[in-house]
Design a protein around this motif. Structure first.
Motif, mmCIF file in Angstrom:
data_model
loop_
_atom_site.group_PDB
_atom_site.id
_atom_site.type_symbol
_atom_site.label_atom_id
_atom_site.label_comp_id
_atom_site.label_asym_id
_atom_site.label_seq_id
_atom_site.Cartn_x
_atom_site.Cartn_y
_atom_site.Cartn_z
ATOM 1 N N GLY A 36 -8.987 6.553 -6.335
ATOM 2 C CA GLY A 36 -9.367 7.265 -7.546
ATOM 3 C C GLY A 36 -10.734 7.899 -7.409
ATOM 4 N N GLY A 37 -11.675 7.168 -6.817
ATOM 5 C CA GLY A 37 -13.014 7.708 -6.617
ATOM 6 C C GLY A 37 -13.025 8.905 -5.688
ATOM 7 N N ASP A 38 -12.188 8.874 -4.650
ATOM 8 C CA ASP A 38 -12.095 10.018 -3.730
ATOM 9 C C ASP A 38 -11.688 11.290 -4.453
ATOM 10 N N LEU A 39 -10.933 11.134 -5.556
ATOM 11 C CA LEU A 39 -10.388 12.293 -6.277
ATOM 12 C C LEU A 39 -11.080 12.494 -7.622
ATOM 13 N N HIS A 40 -12.258 11.870 -7.783
ATOM 14 C CA HIS A 40 -13.016 11.980 -9.033
ATOM 15 C C HIS A 40 -12.167 11.552 -10.229
ATOM 16 N N SER A 41 -11.348 10.525 -10.016
ATOM 17 C CA SER A 41 -10.493 9.992 -11.065
ATOM 18 C C SER A 41 -10.773 8.501 -11.178
ATOM 19 N N THR A 42 -9.797 7.725 -11.614
ATOM 20 C CA THR A 42 -9.988 6.288 -11.775
ATOM 21 C C THR A 42 -8.897 5.507 -11.070
ATOM 22 N N GLY A 43 -9.222 4.259 -10.730
ATOM 23 C CA GLY A 43 -8.213 3.389 -10.130
ATOM 24 C C GLY A 43 -7.078 3.109 -11.089
ATOM 25 N N SER A 44 -7.405 3.045 -12.384
ATOM 26 C CA SER A 44 -6.383 2.809 -13.398
ATOM 27 C C SER A 44 -5.342 3.928 -13.397
ATOM 28 N N PHE A 45 -5.809 5.179 -13.292
ATOM 29 C CA PHE A 45 -4.884 6.315 -13.288
ATOM 30 C C PHE A 45 -3.997 6.270 -12.048
ATOM 31 N N VAL A 46 -4.576 5.948 -10.886
ATOM 32 C CA VAL A 46 -3.782 5.824 -9.657
ATOM 33 C C VAL A 46 -2.725 4.737 -9.829
ATOM 34 N N GLY A 47 -3.124 3.605 -10.426
ATOM 35 C CA GLY A 47 -2.171 2.521 -10.636
ATOM 36 C C GLY A 47 -1.031 2.915 -11.553
ATOM 37 N N GLN A 48 -1.338 3.684 -12.589
ATOM 38 C CA GLN A 48 -0.293 4.124 -13.523
ATOM 39 C C GLN A 48 0.665 5.107 -12.864
ATOM 40 N N ILE A 49 0.173 5.904 -11.918
ATOM 41 C CA ILE A 49 1.061 6.794 -11.165
ATOM 42 C C ILE A 49 1.956 5.974 -10.252
#
Length: 274
Positions: A36-49
């Motif tokens: 998530g950090g690599d993509l300026h997003s969050t780990g939570s969002f990656v987990g939900q995907i």
């Protein structure tokens, strides 16, 4: 750290996409937070995907693919998932679910009254002007009215809406059978303790949010996300930098708006003028 949620790749194409994403992420030796950090997003969002709870945009899929080796596997899987999902619950349903979870909602629509503030007559008139099939109009109006209950439920979210004065003036020049109920409805909703309605005056000229409609959603335990809407495409935005930019634009816009009390007076004047 909580155990990873089990995946069933055969449940849907998006579940298969999530399984591919988790496999490639682990192969790259990255945690959800790191990716998530690599993509300026969050780990939570990656987990939900990964668990098929959220659907990524095509742009986010391309970024995921590039960061995880550029194999094209994620892009190909997402392409099939999007195609198979046509006609099925998609971005809007994802947004509506997130909207129900929000503790605070902030929105601006440059051309129309925001959806949660629309009365039935106004919603129906908008759809009729777009020449939507009558049967479809009934379905869409029913869905919109159901969503509106969000503002008056037992524990409603804080709802902040900026409405362009040009939208209200255009409404005033429309059929009185549409304009009067909608203006009265705005006045009624603006008196709710959880609703803050502010008008963007015409005389402010150009402003920071001229180029698009958006909704900012504050989700307990998950932070902020944004929803951008166009005529043919909607997109949930969880990229941290993008959300901060939407917030910045909204703050600049609010510096131009009339106060809630002055906005209330303007609405009443429009309703009572002939």
């Amino acid at each position: 750290m909580p155990a990873a949620k089990d995946l069933d790749p055969e449940a849907s194409m998006w579940a298969l996409f999530g399984a591919h994403l988790r496999f490639l992420r682990k192969l790259a030796g990255k945690t959800q937070q790191e990716l998530g950090g690599d993509l300026h997003s969050t780990g939570s969002f990656v987990g939900q995907i990964e668990t098929a709870e959220r659907r990524p945009s095509s742009e986010f899929v391309a970024d995921l693919d590039a960061v995880l080796g550029g194999t094209g596997l994620l892009i190909a899987t997402a392409s099939h998932a999007y195609r198979l999902a046509e006609g099925q619950p998609g971005w809007f349903e994802t947004f509506a679910k997130t909207e129900q979870e929000a503790a605070r909602i902030r929105t601006f629509q440059p051309q129309v009254v925001p959806g949660l503030l629309q009365c039935e007559e106004y919603t129906r008139a908008l759809l009729q002007r777009a020449r939507i099939a009558p049967a479809t109009i009934d379905s869409l109006v029913t869905r919109r009215l159901k969503r509106k209950r969000l503002l008056t439920k037992m524990e409603p979210p804080q709802y902040w809406a900026a409405v362009d004065e040009a939208t209200l003036i255009r409404l005033k020049h429309d059929d009185p059978k549409v304009a009067e109920p909608q203006l009265a409805h705005l006045l009624e909703l603006s008196e709710l303790s959880n609703v803050v309605l502010e008008v963007v005056p015409m005389d402010c000229g150009l402003h920071a949010c001229m180029d698009g409609a958006f909704v900012l959603l504050s989700i307990p335990g998950r932070g902020e996300c944004a929803y951008a809407e166009g005529m043919f495409k909607e997109q949930m935005v969880a990229d941290g930098y993008a959300v901060v930019e939407v917030q910045r634009r909204y703050d600049l816009l609010r510096a131009e708006t009339l106060s809630p009390s002055r906005s209330h007076v303007l609405l009443r004047d429009l309703l009572e003028s002939k």
